[in-house]
Motif scaffolding. Structure first.
Motif, PDB file in Angstrom:
ATOM      1  N   ASN A   1     -18.741  90.178 136.517  1.00 47.45           N
ATOM      2  CA  ASN A   1     -18.061  88.981 136.034  1.00 47.45           C
ATOM      3  C   ASN A   1     -18.538  88.689 134.620  1.00 47.45           C
ATOM      4  O   ASN A   1     -19.737  88.761 134.329  1.00 47.45           O
ATOM      5  CB  ASN A   1     -18.382  87.796 136.955  1.00 47.45           C
TER       6      ASN A   1
ATOM      7  N   THR B   1     -18.240  85.677 131.718  1.00 48.68           N
ATOM      8  CA  THR B   1     -17.769  84.305 131.535  1.00 48.68           C
ATOM      9  C   THR B   1     -18.758  83.506 130.704  1.00 48.68           C
ATOM     10  O   THR B   1     -19.928  83.886 130.541  1.00 48.68           O
ATOM     11  CB  THR B   1     -17.567  83.612 132.897  1.00 48.68           C
ATOM     12  N   GLN B   2     -18.289  82.374 130.191  1.00 50.95           N
ATOM     13  CA  GLN B   2     -19.156  81.379 129.568  1.00 50.95           C
ATOM     14  C   GLN B   2     -18.981  80.023 130.259  1.00 50.95           C
ATOM     15  O   GLN B   2     -19.498  79.013 129.790  1.00 50.95           O
ATOM     16  CB  GLN B   2     -18.837  81.233 128.076  1.00 50.95           C
TER      17      GLN B   2
ATOM     18  N   PRO C   1     -19.720  77.400 133.136  1.00 50.55           N
ATOM     19  CA  PRO C   1     -20.738  77.122 134.153  1.00 50.55           C
ATOM     20  C   PRO C   1     -20.190  77.085 135.574  1.00 50.55           C
ATOM     21  O   PRO C   1     -20.862  77.532 136.512  1.00 50.55           O
ATOM     22  CB  PRO C   1     -21.275  75.755 133.730  1.00 50.55           C
TER      23      PRO C   1
ATOM     24  N   VAL D   1     -19.944  80.703 136.666  1.00 49.78           N
ATOM     25  CA  VAL D   1     -21.292  81.249 136.870  1.00 49.78           C
ATOM     26  C   VAL D   1     -21.824  80.797 138.231  1.00 49.78           C
ATOM     27  O   VAL D   1     -22.384  81.591 139.001  1.00 49.78           O
ATOM     28  CB  VAL D   1     -22.239  80.811 135.741  1.00 49.78           C
TER      29      VAL D   1
ATOM     30  N   SER E   1     -22.530  83.119 141.574  1.00 48.11           N
ATOM     31  CA  SER E   1     -23.908  83.115 142.072  1.00 48.11           C
ATOM     32  C   SER E   1     -23.971  82.732 143.542  1.00 48.11           C
ATOM     33  O   SER E   1     -24.822  83.248 144.289  1.00 48.11           O
ATOM     34  CB  SER E   1     -24.762  82.138 141.249  1.00 48.11           C
TER      35      SER E   1
ATOM     36  N   SER F   1     -28.678  84.727 136.967  1.00 48.60           N
ATOM     37  CA  SER F   1     -28.359  83.490 137.662  1.00 48.60           C
ATOM     38  C   SER F   1     -29.593  82.607 137.600  1.00 48.60           C
ATOM     39  O   SER F   1     -30.719  83.124 137.581  1.00 48.60           O
ATOM     40  CB  SER F   1     -27.977  83.782 139.120  1.00 48.60           C
TER      41      SER F   1
ATOM     42  N   TYR G   1     -26.385  75.200 136.822  1.00 46.96           N
ATOM     43  CA  TYR G   1     -25.584  76.241 136.177  1.00 46.96           C
ATOM     44  C   TYR G   1     -25.176  75.825 134.761  1.00 46.96           C
ATOM     45  O   TYR G   1     -25.135  76.661 133.857  1.00 46.96           O
ATOM     46  CB  TYR G   1     -24.363  76.574 137.036  1.00 46.96           C
TER      47      TYR G   1
ATOM     48  N   CYS H   1     -26.352  77.835 131.341  1.00 50.99           N
ATOM     49  CA  CYS H   1     -25.432  78.279 130.297  1.00 50.99           C
ATOM     50  C   CYS H   1     -25.787  77.662 128.946  1.00 50.99           C
ATOM     51  O   CYS H   1     -25.732  78.334 127.904  1.00 50.99           O
ATOM     52  CB  CYS H   1     -23.991  77.932 130.675  1.00 50.99           C
TER      53      CYS H   1
ATOM     54  N   ASP I   1     -21.052  85.282 126.040  1.00 56.56           N
ATOM     55  CA  ASP I   1     -20.693  85.361 127.453  1.00 56.56           C
ATOM     56  C   ASP I   1     -21.894  85.879 128.231  1.00 56.56           C
ATOM     57  O   ASP I   1     -22.747  86.588 127.679  1.00 56.56           O
ATOM     58  CB  ASP I   1     -19.529  86.332 127.686  1.00 56.56           C
ATOM     59  N   VAL I   2     -21.934  85.584 129.502  1.00 56.48           N
ATOM     60  CA  VAL I   2     -22.909  86.188 130.390  1.00 56.48           C
ATOM     61  C   VAL I   2     -22.199  87.262 131.215  1.00 56.48           C
ATOM     62  O   VAL I   2     -21.056  87.078 131.646  1.00 56.48           O
ATOM     63  CB  VAL I   2     -23.576  85.127 131.294  1.00 56.48           C
TER      64      VAL I   2
ATOM     65  N   GLN J   1     -22.453  88.998 134.624  1.00 53.97           N
ATOM     66  CA  GLN J   1     -23.084  88.927 135.932  1.00 53.97           C
ATOM     67  C   GLN J   1     -22.712  90.143 136.771  1.00 53.97           C
ATOM     68  O   GLN J   1     -21.555  90.567 136.773  1.00 53.97           O
ATOM     69  CB  GLN J   1     -22.641  87.663 136.680  1.00 53.97           C
TER      70      GLN J   1
END
Length: 341
Positions: free
Chosen positions: A173, A175-176, A178, A181, A185, A194, A261, A265, A276-277, A279
């Protein structure tokens, strides 16, 4: 209690028979379709369709109709011409690796939300492995708050998990947001990164992340010039490869009900730059059980459970039936010749 012979009782019986027919049709498709193309009623008045590999399984007209429905939803949030990557490219080769989940109004057929997953192949410990990328999620602003998240973020991966014989599947995944995220998670197992106390980066996570960033940036609209922090799994300056219109400020990004979360972020991502993260986690038995018990509304459990059981049986039982049938070809299995050999 209604009189067994009353009109109300007959209406109840007819309704039950109708539901039984719908379930039977769903089960029949689950057993007979070479790739998933299933429709089921997940909410009152709403129908969810899951289409696997539409670039391969759908005709030209059907594919154009599906993409048009996705663009209807996208246009409610963004000008559709700003989205040029992934499923919106219209390329059959890319759509052949996609899995689309589309939610529509049952009466009008109006699409209100979708999730476009992609299947990416990378190497793990020297062997190829498939990763299901959770992809782009869009919801008509007027349909937000209708409890669609459990369908958009977990249903399709659960169906794939059941169809594949309950084998754990890697998911990814980018995304930015929360809220997303947090959803990832709490839905999947072994998720990194996470803020949860049990989140750990394994060597498997690192191998998969490197493979994704090396081979599949185009899947989630990240340009070649974007950086990647391997320690934190943060993609820096991520909105340069076709996903530019999705960039948000921290204030604009929807928040999860659990503030950890949003804190995570805000701490890890530079929203001004456009980070972005990435995951990575898994769908396994523990995640499936948690998803069914904690996220799926109780009224939807019976039909979803039955569908999952039959998709599992399809994967486990059909290969045996195929092996026993020596008159037809199934994949690498070949029919007997006329001389009995």
């Amino acid at each position: 209690m209604a009189d067994p012979g009353s009109e109300q009782s007959w209406q109840h019986l007819r309704g039950a028979a109708g539901r039984l027919r719908r379930h039977a049709a769903f089960w029949l498709q689950a057993f007979t379709q070479p790739s998933i193309d299933l429709s089921l009623r997940t909410h009152a008045g709403l129908v969810t369709r899951i289409v696997e590999s539409p670039g391969v399984s759908l005709s030209e007209d059907e594919l154009e109709r599906l993409i048009a429905q996705l663009r209807v939803v996208a246009a409610k949030t963004l000008p559709a011409d700003q989205l040029t990557y992934g499923i919106f490219s219209g390329a059959r080769e890319r759509l052949s690796r996609a899995i689309v989940t589309l939610i529509s109004e049952e009466a009008s057929g109006q699409p209100i939300a979708f999730n476009a997953l992609s299947v990416m192949q990378v190497e793990l410990d020297g062997a190829p492995v498939d990763i299901t990328h959770l992809g782009l999620v869009m919801v008509d602003p007027e349909a937000r708050g209708k409890g669609l998240s459990w369908v958009l973020y977990g249903l399709t991966t659960l169906v794939l998990f059941a169809r594949d014989g309950l084998r754990p599947r890697w998911i990814s995944n980018v995304t930015q947001v929360p809220a997303v995220v947090g959803m990832v998670s709490e839905t999947f197992s072994d998720v990194y990164p996470s803020p949860r106390a049990d989140a750990r980066q394994s060597f498997a996570h690192l191998q998969l992340a490197r493979g994704i960033m090396r081979q599949h940036r185009a899947v989630f609209g990240v340009g070649d010039d974007a950086g990647f922090d391997e320690a934190r799994f943060v993609i820096t300056d991520a909105y340069t490869g076709g996903s530019d219109a999705l960039k948000k400020t921290f204030d604009e990004a929807p928040k999860h009900r659990d503030p950890q979360y949003a804190d995570f972020c805000a701490r890890e991502l530079d929203y001004g730059r456009g980070d972005d993260v990435l995951q990575i986690g898994r769908i396994d038995l523990a995640a499936a059980r948690s998803y069914l018990m904690e996220q799926v509304p109780h009224r939807s459990l019976p039909g979803l459970f039955a569908a999952s059981v039959l998709l599992t049986l399809q994967r486990l039982v059909l290969p045996v039936l195929h092996w026993l049938d020596d008159t037809r070809s199934f994949g690498t299995l070949r029919p007997r010749q006329g001389n009995g050999r």
